[in-house]
Design an enzyme around this catalytic site. Structure first.
Site, PDB file in Angstrom:
ATOM      1  N   LYS A  52       0.839  -1.199   0.000  1.00  0.00           N
ATOM      2  CA  LYS A  52       0.000   0.000   0.000  1.00  0.00           C
ATOM      3  C   LYS A  52       0.879   1.255   0.000  1.00  0.00           C
ATOM      4  O   LYS A  52       1.883   1.335   0.721  1.00  0.00           O
ATOM      5  CB  LYS A  52      -0.910  -0.003   1.236  1.00  0.00           C
ATOM      6  CG  LYS A  52      -1.872   1.179   1.316  1.00  0.00           C
ATOM      7  CD  LYS A  52      -2.766   1.060   2.546  1.00  0.00           C
ATOM      8  CE  LYS A  52      -3.735   2.231   2.655  1.00  0.00           C
ATOM      9  NZ  LYS A  52      -4.657   2.095   3.813  1.00  0.00           N
TER      10      LYS A  52
ATOM     11  N   SER B 159      -9.587   2.335   2.946  1.00  0.00           N
ATOM     12  CA  SER B 159      -8.642   3.085   2.140  1.00  0.00           C
ATOM     13  C   SER B 159      -7.634   2.221   1.375  1.00  0.00           C
ATOM     14  O   SER B 159      -6.947   2.716   0.469  1.00  0.00           O
ATOM     15  CB  SER B 159      -7.847   4.047   3.035  1.00  0.00           C
ATOM     16  OG  SER B 159      -7.058   3.330   3.986  1.00  0.00           O
TER      17      SER B 159
ATOM     18  N   SER C  84     -10.244   0.115   7.118  1.00  0.00           N
ATOM     19  CA  SER C  84      -9.584   0.181   5.816  1.00  0.00           C
ATOM     20  C   SER C  84      -8.956  -1.116   5.333  1.00  0.00           C
ATOM     21  O   SER C  84      -8.442  -1.170   4.217  1.00  0.00           O
ATOM     22  CB  SER C  84      -8.513   1.277   5.831  1.00  0.00           C
ATOM     23  OG  SER C  84      -9.106   2.547   5.910  1.00  0.00           O
TER      24      SER C  84
END
Length: 350
Positions: free
Chosen positions: A76, A145, A169
């Site tokens: 990420k 997210s 998330s």
């Protein structure tokens, strides 16, 4: 493509160790899948195909380093990588190169993983949606997210990916994209080298296609002395907590949860069921208070010097955090701690 990109991580690792396949062939299949689908899914923030293949060739010509030797992993773009840009989902950090890897990336490399690239995150892992689409239906959101990590694993672009969670998330995009998302307890995995949003709430998590793979990568993220996570222990204790917002869950979701619950009971799992505790109803507001108060501090430089580059929604969250009184924030932290103690007692050994 020869379909190697569809292999589960533990299968790929074993076949590489047994010299049945090469890491280079596996990585190439993943890159080919990305080439076919990235324009539709938008899961990746940064890729360097040549660098990824170089890593794979190195793994193929050196002794096995660890449990993930030769297996590609997506990272990420909230997590620092010393050899790739890390932009935190914001134009403020376009082209930013951290001085070193985050601790979790360091441990993946020690385990022999190939760092394939950086997956899309929402802006500073908050709520402004990214371009990533749900690979099962491109008109739908993948959730955030950790949007890119979940979508990439779901679409066969990579077998494993890292994400982070402050307010759902990991578990939300995992659910939306139909993959396994593991959000462990606080402090179970190191968050050193990850852009903070809330020091009290931030957690590193993983995405995989099955629980065995999730256990495998999580083990590699732990200190070297840690034993391989055992997911075969039976009966595994399982708890179901129908919280105070259970009535808001749509009926089809309720039906699936109840069906699974019945199957667990039939399988003689150690089943623990709890009635909702209605004083938990306020926890969503408490979480929001803590997150915004912490966000106002962690993103203070970006807010003070680059406010025009922030989304309106993020600016409003930071302004709300700045306006919070100290007593309200302290009360929220105390209430959150009390709730965690109650949950520990509720579920015991689960």
């Amino acid at each position: 493509m020869s379909g190697l990109n569809e292999l589960n991580a533990h299968e790929a690792a074993q076949r590489i160790r047994d010299h049945e396949i090469t890491s280079e062939a596996l990585v190439q299949d993943c890159l080919d899948r990305i080439a076919d689908r990235e324009q539709q899914v938008h899961a990746w923030q940064y890729l360097d195909n040549a660098a990824a293949l170089d890593q794979a060739r190195t793994r193929d010509t050196t002794p096995v380093r660890g449990l993930l030797h030769g297996v590609p992993v997506g990272i990420k773009d909230l997590i620092n990588t010393g050899d790739m840009p890390t932009c935190y989902g914001s134009s403020i950090y376009a082209g930013h190169r951290p001085a070193s890897d985050a601790e979790c990336v360091k441990r993946l490399r020690e385990a022999g993983a190939v760092i394939l690239g950086k997956t899309v995150t929402t802006e500073f892992a908050a709520f402004n949606p990214a371009l990533t689409r749900n690979p099962h239906n491109l008109s739908r959101t993948p959730g955030g997210s950790s949007s890119g990590s979940a979508a990439a694993v779901a679409d066969g672009m990579v077998p494993l990916a890292l994400g982070t969670q402050t307010a759902g998330s990991v578990i939300r995009p995992a659910a939306f994209c139909g993959v396994v998302g593991f959000k462990p307890s606080f402090d179970y995995l190191s968050t050193t080298g990850i852009k903070p949003l809330s020091g009290e709430l931030d957690t590193l998590g993983v995405f995989a296609r099955n629980t065995k793979d999730a256990a495998l990568v999580t083990t590699c993220l732990r200190p070297r002395s840690s034993a391989l996570m055992d997911i075969t222990r039976k009966p595994a204790p399982v708890g179901l907590f129908r919280g105070p917002h259970w009535g808001k869950v749509d009926e089809s979701s309720k039906a699936m949860i109840e069906k699974l619950w019945g199957q667990l009971g039939a399988a003689k799992s150690s089943v623990i069921e709890q009635d909702p505790m209605h004083d938990f109803a306020e926890l969503s507001d408490i979480q929001h208070t803590i997150m915004c108060a912490d966000m106002a501090k962690s993103l203070a430089p970006e807010f003070n010097y680059h406010s025009s580059h922030l989304s309106e929604g993020l600016r409003q969250l930071i302004e709300y955090g700045l306006d919070l009184g100290g007593e309200k924030v302290l009360a929220a932290r105390a209430r959150a701690h009390s709730a965690r103690v109650k949950v520990e007692k509720l579920f015991g050994d689960c």
